[in-house]
Write a protein that holds these residues in place. Structure first.
Motif, PDB file in Angstrom:
ATOM      1  N   ILE A   1      -2.296   1.249   4.953  1.00  0.00           N
ATOM      2  CA  ILE A   1      -1.468   0.384   4.125  1.00  0.00           C
ATOM      3  C   ILE A   1      -0.633   1.186   3.134  1.00  0.00           C
ATOM      4  N   GLY A   2      -1.178   2.307   2.629  1.00  0.00           N
ATOM      5  CA  GLY A   2      -0.422   3.115   1.672  1.00  0.00           C
ATOM      6  C   GLY A   2       0.841   3.683   2.288  1.00  0.00           C
ATOM      7  N   ALA A   3       0.700   4.293   3.471  1.00  0.00           N
ATOM      8  CA  ALA A   3       1.868   4.857   4.153  1.00  0.00           C
ATOM      9  C   ALA A   3       2.842   3.766   4.555  1.00  0.00           C
ATOM     10  N   ALA A   4       2.323   2.628   5.033  1.00  0.00           N
ATOM     11  CA  ALA A   4       3.197   1.527   5.436  1.00  0.00           C
ATOM     12  C   ALA A   4       4.003   1.004   4.256  1.00  0.00           C
TER      13      ALA A   4
ATOM     14  N   SER B   1       7.073   7.914  -7.262  1.00  0.00           N
ATOM     15  CA  SER B   1       6.825   7.372  -5.926  1.00  0.00           C
ATOM     16  C   SER B   1       5.348   7.211  -5.609  1.00  0.00           C
ATOM     17  N   ALA B   2       4.475   7.796  -6.427  1.00  0.00           N
ATOM     18  CA  ALA B   2       3.046   7.729  -6.129  1.00  0.00           C
ATOM     19  C   ALA B   2       2.456   6.355  -6.423  1.00  0.00           C
ATOM     20  N   ALA B   3       3.009   5.643  -7.409  1.00  0.00           N
ATOM     21  CA  ALA B   3       2.325   4.459  -7.945  1.00  0.00           C
ATOM     22  C   ALA B   3       2.239   3.306  -6.947  1.00  0.00           C
ATOM     23  N   TYR B   4       3.344   2.911  -6.326  1.00  0.00           N
ATOM     24  CA  TYR B   4       3.333   1.706  -5.502  1.00  0.00           C
ATOM     25  C   TYR B   4       2.449   1.840  -4.262  1.00  0.00           C
ATOM     26  N   PRO B   5       2.613   2.875  -3.419  1.00  0.00           N
ATOM     27  CA  PRO B   5       1.729   2.968  -2.262  1.00  0.00           C
ATOM     28  C   PRO B   5       0.268   3.156  -2.650  1.00  0.00           C
ATOM     29  N   ALA B   6       0.002   3.906  -3.727  1.00  0.00           N
ATOM     30  CA  ALA B   6      -1.382   4.062  -4.191  1.00  0.00           C
ATOM     31  C   ALA B   6      -1.942   2.731  -4.671  1.00  0.00           C
TER      32      ALA B   6
ATOM     33  N   GLN C   1       7.799   8.441  -1.042  1.00  0.00           N
ATOM     34  CA  GLN C   1       7.005   7.211  -1.008  1.00  0.00           C
ATOM     35  C   GLN C   1       6.019   7.183   0.164  1.00  0.00           C
ATOM     36  N   PRO C   2       6.462   7.354   1.421  1.00  0.00           N
ATOM     37  CA  PRO C   2       5.475   7.355   2.501  1.00  0.00           C
ATOM     38  C   PRO C   2       4.561   8.571   2.469  1.00  0.00           C
ATOM     39  N   SER C   3       5.069   9.706   1.977  1.00  0.00           N
ATOM     40  CA  SER C   3       4.228  10.903   1.875  1.00  0.00           C
ATOM     41  C   SER C   3       3.100  10.666   0.874  1.00  0.00           C
ATOM     42  N   MET C   4       3.427  10.089  -0.278  1.00  0.00           N
ATOM     43  CA  MET C   4       2.411   9.773  -1.272  1.00  0.00           C
ATOM     44  C   MET C   4       1.452   8.704  -0.742  1.00  0.00           C
ATOM     45  N   GLY C   5       1.985   7.761   0.036  1.00  0.00           N
ATOM     46  CA  GLY C   5       1.118   6.757   0.642  1.00  0.00           C
ATOM     47  C   GLY C   5       0.132   7.377   1.604  1.00  0.00           C
ATOM     48  N   ARG C   6       0.592   8.339   2.397  1.00  0.00           N
ATOM     49  CA  ARG C   6      -0.291   9.044   3.318  1.00  0.00           C
ATOM     50  C   ARG C   6      -1.378   9.795   2.551  1.00  0.00           C
ATOM     51  N   LEU C   7      -0.973  10.475   1.478  1.00  0.00           N
ATOM     52  CA  LEU C   7      -1.951  11.187   0.651  1.00  0.00           C
ATOM     53  C   LEU C   7      -2.955  10.221   0.023  1.00  0.00           C
ATOM     54  N   ALA C   8      -2.468   9.049  -0.403  1.00  0.00           N
ATOM     55  CA  ALA C   8      -3.368   8.055  -0.993  1.00  0.00           C
ATOM     56  C   ALA C   8      -4.370   7.549   0.035  1.00  0.00           C
ATOM     57  N   ASP C   9      -3.928   7.331   1.267  1.00  0.00           N
ATOM     58  CA  ASP C   9      -4.824   6.868   2.327  1.00  0.00           C
ATOM     59  C   ASP C   9      -5.893   7.901   2.647  1.00  0.00           C
ATOM     60  N   ARG C  10      -5.547   9.188   2.544  1.00  0.00           N
ATOM     61  CA  ARG C  10      -6.460  10.244   2.982  1.00  0.00           C
ATOM     62  C   ARG C  10      -7.233  10.899   1.836  1.00  0.00           C
ATOM     63  N   LEU C  11      -6.568  11.190   0.723  1.00  0.00           N
ATOM     64  CA  LEU C  11      -7.213  11.915  -0.375  1.00  0.00           C
ATOM     65  C   LEU C  11      -7.789  10.997  -1.440  1.00  0.00           C
TER      66      LEU C  11
ATOM     67  N   PHE D   1      -2.349   8.554  -7.721  1.00  0.00           N
ATOM     68  CA  PHE D   1      -1.756   7.747  -8.793  1.00  0.00           C
ATOM     69  C   PHE D   1      -1.645   8.562 -10.087  1.00  0.00           C
ATOM     70  N   THR D   2      -2.734   9.212 -10.506  1.00  0.00           N
ATOM     71  CA  THR D   2      -2.725   9.964 -11.762  1.00  0.00           C
ATOM     72  C   THR D   2      -1.862  11.223 -11.665  1.00  0.00           C
ATOM     73  N   ALA D   3      -1.869  11.892 -10.511  1.00  0.00           N
ATOM     74  CA  ALA D   3      -1.026  13.081 -10.349  1.00  0.00           C
ATOM     75  C   ALA D   3       0.450  12.721 -10.463  1.00  0.00           C
ATOM     76  N   GLY D   4       0.828  11.559  -9.934  1.00  0.00           N
ATOM     77  CA  GLY D   4       2.208  11.110 -10.048  1.00  0.00           C
ATOM     78  C   GLY D   4       2.623  10.881 -11.486  1.00  0.00           C
ATOM     79  N   LEU D   5       1.726  10.335 -12.302  1.00  0.00           N
ATOM     80  CA  LEU D   5       2.051  10.076 -13.709  1.00  0.00           C
ATOM     81  C   LEU D   5       2.264  11.371 -14.486  1.00  0.00           C
ATOM     82  N   VAL D   6       1.481  12.394 -14.179  1.00  0.00           N
ATOM     83  CA  VAL D   6       1.681  13.694 -14.829  1.00  0.00           C
ATOM     84  C   VAL D   6       3.051  14.263 -14.470  1.00  0.00           C
ATOM     85  N   THR D   7       3.449  14.099 -13.216  1.00  0.00           N
ATOM     86  CA  THR D   7       4.767  14.571 -12.776  1.00  0.00           C
ATOM     87  C   THR D   7       5.888  13.833 -13.504  1.00  0.00           C
ATOM     88  N   VAL D   8       5.705  12.551 -13.760  1.00  0.00           N
ATOM     89  CA  VAL D   8       6.704  11.761 -14.489  1.00  0.00           C
ATOM     90  C   VAL D   8       6.870  12.300 -15.910  1.00  0.00           C
ATOM     91  N   LEU D   9       5.771  12.686 -16.549  1.00  0.00           N
ATOM     92  CA  LEU D   9       5.849  13.263 -17.891  1.00  0.00           C
ATOM     93  C   LEU D   9       6.752  14.496 -17.908  1.00  0.00           C
TER      94      LEU D   9
END
Length: 505
Positions: free
Chosen positions: A421-424, A130-135, A79-89, A95-103
């Motif tokens: 905010i994403g990482a937080a 874990s990507a969806a909420y922080p993103a 969750q915080p790792s994905m939030g960090r990636l969302a803040d930076r990348l 968000f979309t990469a996380g959904l592919v992983t869920v599939l």
């Protein structure tokens, strides 16, 4: 610690008419809400399938507890790792990469031939969901900057309600799927859910802007857009900090996962990894875990603590209560899910109420009181308990699910740095999953191989003590008290609430 013009009791935007939600329409919110349900619904949907899975693979309750813990362990790190990636990348990319992983994880779980591979699919599912909420929180902050006003409390409430509603409905849905199509359907259902969310995200979510370098606001964004080096941008992610955080959390959680047979030797490497992590973060110019900011931001730390404690009690009941209904009370998985439906309804209603409440302290106080009261009722439950009392018990634990989620989310949005905010938001979920993992370990310790009345009563004692502690922490926190807005003349317009920029994460 707070957005300009905001208080712990809410902002001017909260009380404004419906036009304050300009920019937060259905096209933006639909994919965010769909993606945000995947982690909580998968966290709880399996609760009423554990007995069937154990029977199919011929394992005990202590073994199926890994299906719970594995996803929470993966989610706590991701969750915080994905939030960090969302803040930076960029939040849309993450968000979309996380959904592919869920599939991929949903298909793997539906076809898993062994309990080991099933647990592994839950790990992958935890990372993907874990990507969806922080993103989503990062996207909402970006949209708030675009329209020039703070994100309305009701919009944040919808995000919280989506997570709460799906988590609360999860046990009933899992029981229904297990009873009609088998427990493998609990994993397979992720495929259509993720496909729908992915289609909506690709069609409606706004494209990500230029990648940010950390801590310099608009100047950093402009520099990145002008062609700042790829190496510099990659460095801003602090990959070593993320790896150290993941290693520390993983080793520490392996100790928590089996309190019945404590692995004391794991405490030494946990302490060493924590020390190395702290030293690296204190010397890094853009740390993944900003310890200096957290040391100054006591209000944010207390929000994490409240959230973790509340969900420790909530998950003890969510999993321990459903197993007790099946194994000690004799209900089927489907009927156990139906008995827990009032918990779902109470959580949804209280989430809506919490989203419309300007204050934060009052709903969090009510949540703590209900947790303690519900634990007290659990002390009286037994094999002959009437159905009405079983339903009432679920309601008492549904109320704090709604109030604690929306209250702590609003507190975090006001207290977290604007550019992190994403990482937080991810770290808030980490606190929640730490509580969940500890709860599953307590259930394994107090139940052993089978749920009993005595084990439920011991869980209730733990819940009662923690509920009282949570009440004290909430009442004593002065930062949660509402602050009066400054007086204004009738002709003076309300000042838009703009997110505060920060040089820290």
């Amino acid at each position: 610690m707070r957005a300009k013009g905001a208080t712990a009791g809410g902002s001017a935007a909260d009380a404004a008419p419906a036009e304050t939600e300009r920019g937060f329409g259905a096209r933006l919110m639909t994919p965010l809400l769909l993606g945000s349900v995947l982690n909580p619904i998968n966290s709880t949907m399996i609760a009423t399938s554990l007995v069937a899975i154990a029977r199919d693979f011929r394992v005990g309750a202590a073994d199926t507890a890994w299906l719970i813990s594995a996803m929470y362990l993966a989610s706590a790190v991701a969750q915080p790792s994905m939030g960090r990636l969302a803040d930076r990348l960029g939040p849309r990319r993450v968000f979309t990469a996380g959904l592919v992983t869920v599939l991929v994880a949903g298909l793997a779980g539906a076809l898993a031939p062994t309990i080991t591979l099933l647990i592994l699919s839950r790990v992958v599912l935890g990372v993907g969901t874990s990507a969806a909420y922080p993103a989503a929180m990062a996207i909402l902050r970006t949209e708030a900057e675009r329209v020039g006003r703070g994100t309305p409390r009701t919009v944040l409430g919808r995000l919280s309600l989506a997570a709460l509603g799906s988590a609360a409905v999860g046990p009933a849905l899992g029981g229904l799927l297990a009873a009609t199509a088998g427990w493998r359907a609990v994993f397979a259902v992720n495929v259509p859910l993720a496909l729908i969310a992915l289609a909506c995200a690709v069609a409606w979510l706004p494209a990500d802007g230029p990648r940010r370098a950390p801590g310099r606001g608009a100047e950093a964004t402009a520099e990145a857009g002008a062609g700042a080096g790829t190496a510099a941008r990659a460095g801003s992610l602090d990959p070593l900090g993320i790896a150290l955080f993941a290693a520390t959390l993983t080793v520490g959680m392996f100790f928590l996962l089996d309190l019945a047979h404590p692995r004391w030797l794991l405490l030494a490497p946990t302490a060493v990894l924590a020390a190395v992590l702290a030293r690296w973060q204190l010397h890094h110019p853009a740390p993944f875990l900003d310890l200096r900011m957290l040391a100054r931001n006591g209000a944010l730390l207390r929000t994490y603590l409240r959230h973790g404690l509340a969900y420790l009690v909530i998950y003890c009941v969510l999993y321990g209560y459903s197993q007790w209904l099946e194994e000690a009370h004799g209900y089927s998985a489907f009927h156990a899910g139906l008995i827990m439906l009032p918990m779902s309804g109470a959580a949804a209603v209280c989430s809506l109420a919490g989203a419309r409440t300007k204050g934060i302290r009052a709903p969090l106080t009510a949540a703590a009181v209900c947790l303690a009261a519900g634990a007290g009722v659990c002390l009286l439950l037994g094999g002959g308990t009437p159905l009405a009392v079983l339903l009432l018990t679920g309601v008492l634990f549904g109320v704090p699910q709604g109030l604690a989620a929306t209250g702590n989310q609003a507190a975090l949005y006001a207290q977290a740095p604007a550019d992190g905010i994403g990482a937080a938001a991810g770290f808030q979920r980490t606190a929640q999953y730490l509580g969940a993992i500890t709860s599953s370990s307590l259930i394994g310790l107090l139940y052993g191989q089978r749920a009993t009345d005595a084990g439920l009563h011991e869980i209730a004692v733990v819940g009662l003590v923690l509920g009282v502690l949570l009440l004290v922490l909430t009442v004593a926190d002065r930062t949660l008290r509402p602050r009066p807005a400054p007086p204004r003349t009738p002709s003076e317009p309300l000042e838009p609430v703009r997110p505060r920029t920060s040089h820290h994460h």
